[in-house]
Design a protein around this motif. Structure first.
Motif: not given
Length: 110
Positions: A98-108
């Protein structure tokens, strides 16, 4: 979680009885909420619907636990289940994912 951590069969049985009591309580509460939703006394039904969904989610979790406790150790399902992660490890893996997905979303967004 108690049922998973119980070492003796008598403890597991005791926890299963407690779980069954809790599921009965959840079923009664769900039925009460359904009757409130269908009635005209309550105007704001959003919170009732939210609590009903929460109760049904807990009931689904109970079904999973009950199925796992009823599975025999050396059946096909039991042997396949041994390959699964324990609940704590699974929570940790899910959190990392989940943390990885949130980081990816923030990076986009950046």
């Amino acid at each position: 979680e108690k049922d998973y951590s119980a070492e003796q069969q008598s403890q597991k049985e005791k926890y299963e009885v407690e779980l069954k009591k809790e599921i009965k309580k959840l079923q009664r509460l769900r039925d009460q909420i359904k009757s409130w939703i269908s009635g005209s006394e309550v105007k704001d039904k959003d919170s009732l619907l939210e609590y009903r969904r929460l109760i049904e989610t807990k009931m689904e979790a109970f079904k999973v636990v009950e199925k796992e406790t009823k599975t025999k150790t050396f059946s096909k399902e039991g042997l396949a289940r041994q390959e699964k992660l324990d609940p704590e490890e699974q929570k940790r893996v899910d959190t990392i994912k989940w943390i990885g997905e949130v980081i990816d979303q923030l990076q986009t967004l950046i």
